[in-house]
Design an enzyme around this catalytic site. Structure first.
Site, PDB file in Angstrom:
ATOM      1  N   ARG A 164       0.837  -1.220   0.000  1.00  0.00           N
ATOM      2  CA  ARG A 164       0.000   0.000   0.000  1.00  0.00           C
ATOM      3  C   ARG A 164       0.872   1.271   0.000  1.00  0.00           C
ATOM      4  O   ARG A 164       0.510   2.268   0.616  1.00  0.00           O
ATOM      5  CB  ARG A 164      -0.944   0.032   1.201  1.00  0.00           C
ATOM      6  CG  ARG A 164      -1.969  -1.085   1.247  1.00  0.00           C
ATOM      7  CD  ARG A 164      -2.982  -0.963   0.115  1.00  0.00           C
ATOM      8  NE  ARG A 164      -4.121  -1.835   0.306  1.00  0.00           N
ATOM      9  CZ  ARG A 164      -4.151  -3.115  -0.048  1.00  0.00           C
ATOM     10  NH1 ARG A 164      -3.113  -3.675  -0.631  1.00  0.00           N
ATOM     11  NH2 ARG A 164      -5.244  -3.843   0.155  1.00  0.00           N
ATOM     12  N   SER A 238     -10.410  -0.677   3.556  1.00  0.00           N
ATOM     13  CA  SER A 238      -9.647  -0.900   4.797  1.00  0.00           C
ATOM     14  C   SER A 238      -9.151   0.441   5.326  1.00  0.00           C
ATOM     15  O   SER A 238      -8.495   1.184   4.608  1.00  0.00           O
ATOM     16  CB  SER A 238      -8.429  -1.780   4.528  1.00  0.00           C
ATOM     17  OG  SER A 238      -8.827  -3.026   4.041  1.00  0.00           O
ATOM     18  N   GLU A 334      -4.414   3.489   6.751  1.00  0.00           N
ATOM     19  CA  GLU A 334      -4.133   3.337   5.323  1.00  0.00           C
ATOM     20  C   GLU A 334      -4.755   4.482   4.537  1.00  0.00           C
ATOM     21  O   GLU A 334      -4.246   4.922   3.505  1.00  0.00           O
ATOM     22  CB  GLU A 334      -4.702   1.996   4.838  1.00  0.00           C
ATOM     23  CG  GLU A 334      -4.165   1.572   3.498  1.00  0.00           C
ATOM     24  CD  GLU A 334      -5.241   1.096   2.549  1.00  0.00           C
ATOM     25  OE1 GLU A 334      -5.402   1.771   1.510  1.00  0.00           O
ATOM     26  OE2 GLU A 334      -5.911   0.091   2.856  1.00  0.00           O
TER      27      GLU A 334
END
Ligand code: EPU
Length: 341
Positions: A164, A238, A334
């Protein structure tokens, strides 16, 4: 190209946060962008390039210029015995691009079906799901320097992809405006069903012969059953990353919590399932006003209606603290936060 003032961002972020932007501009062509960068409002403002708005949280109004990237186009630019090289405009809807690839038998992106957002955002955070990450199929991208308008090409290595992560979230944050992304897709599919849930789903679907379409359908079914549809309930996927801990830390956690979920990595560390950690702290399905933790996936925070970004942020801080207190593990967000509180 028009710069609008004091615009609502409500319909431009999948968390459905009712924040506003001091300025908003839509970029439909390269020349739009080149004239934008000479405008004083642009030069003097904080800048935020927006794709689908599916990985960010506005905690207050954005006191700067929001630049919506609408650059379109999908084309096969080259092929050889093994690969198709396919280029897509940054403003293309990611899932529509994936569906188009599957229809044309360009293989590789099927595990990444139904991820919200636009093509241009996919390399920013190296999107990933069900055992595949964009870096596995990424060839290059074209961008414009946000100060000078200079054309720049980034190869896979130059993007410095991580979990990520990419160079565009770190040292080149707010430096480049992505125009298009080129993917190196496969002529002979390499099916990736290593992620257990896919095999199970294919079985339930009664699939006898594997195909990229069947895998895409399986992924769509899994995602739809677990993850809230942003069109129905505001969310940004997420909210936290799955944290990486040393092997020894994982072993000691296992002593106290035998069911802890972890995936060993090649470097000896273990990636823990943040959803499991959060659920064990009692957060799954919890709601504070209109801010909540999704009932089927504790890693996803949701806006049931009129939650403020600051309320979702506050909830995320409470979660961070309780995971830290119970497990001694620090989660990392995130989702990109604008601006920090
Ligand atoms: N789990 C729980 N409780 C929960 C959620 C998960 O115990 O509330 C456990 C599950 O039982 C499972 C494990 O955690 O054993 C992993 O769960 P899941 O397969 O749902 O995946 P994830 O690790 O929670 C990651 C990505 C998702 C991606 C899926 C599938 C991150 C931060 N998230 O989630 O990506 O779709 O794997 O590959 O890496 C996103 O980035 O926005 C996103 C949705």
């Amino acid at each position: 190209m028009t710069i609008y003032e004091n615009q609502s961002l409500l319909l431009l972020n999948t968390f459905h946060i009712d924040a506003s932007a001091r300025y908003l501009v839509e970029i439909n062509s390269e020349s739009d962008f080149l004239s934008l960068i000479t405008d004083k409002k642009y030069i003097d403002s904080n800048k935020l390039v927006l794709g689908g708005g599916s990985n960010l949280l506005f905690t207050k109004d954005f006191n700067g210029i929001v630049i919506k990237n609408n650059l379109l186009g999908k084309e096969l630019i080259k092929e050889d015995d093994e690969h198709y090289y396919v280029k897509a405009g940054a403003g293309e809807v990611w899932h529509e691009f994936v569906v188009w690839c599957i229809k044309n038998n360009y293989a590789g992106l099927e595990n990444l079906s139904l991820i919200p957002g636009k093509v241009g955002a996919s390399p920013m955070q190296n999107i990933g799901a069900y055992g595949v990450e964009i870096k596995d199929l990424f060839k290059s991208l074209e961008a414009l320097d946000m100060q000078t308008g200079e054309n720049v090409v980034f190869t896979n290595t130059q993007c410095e992809f991580g979990y990520r992560e990419s160079v565009f979230k770190r040292k080149y944050k707010n430096r480049y405006f992505i125009k298009s992304v080129t993917f190196k897709l496969n002529k002979h599919p390499k099916f990736n069903t290593s992620y257990g849930a896919i095999e199970k789903e294919l079985e339930v679907m009664g699939v006898k012969e594997l195909s990229i379409k069947a895998i895409s359908d399986a992924v769509i079914r899994i995602r739809s059953s677990k993850l809230p549809d942003p069109a129905q309930i505001g969310n940004a996927g997420s909210f936290f990353k799955n944290p990486e801990v040393p092997g020894a830390k994982y072993e000691s956690l296992k002593q106290g919590f035998p069911t802890v979920v972890g995936y060993p990595l090649e470097n000896g560390n273990v990636k823990l399932a943040a959803g499991w950690l959060i659920e064990q702290c009692g957060w799954k399905g919890k709601r504070e006003g209109d801010a909540g933790v999704h009932i089927n996936q504790a890693l996803v925070l949701v806006n049931y209606g009129k939650a403020k970004g600051s309320e979702i942020y506050h909830l995320s801080s409470e979660i961070l603290k309780s995971v830290h207190d119970k497990f001694g593990v620090d989660l990392e967000r995130e989702v990109n936060i604008y601006d920090h509180l």
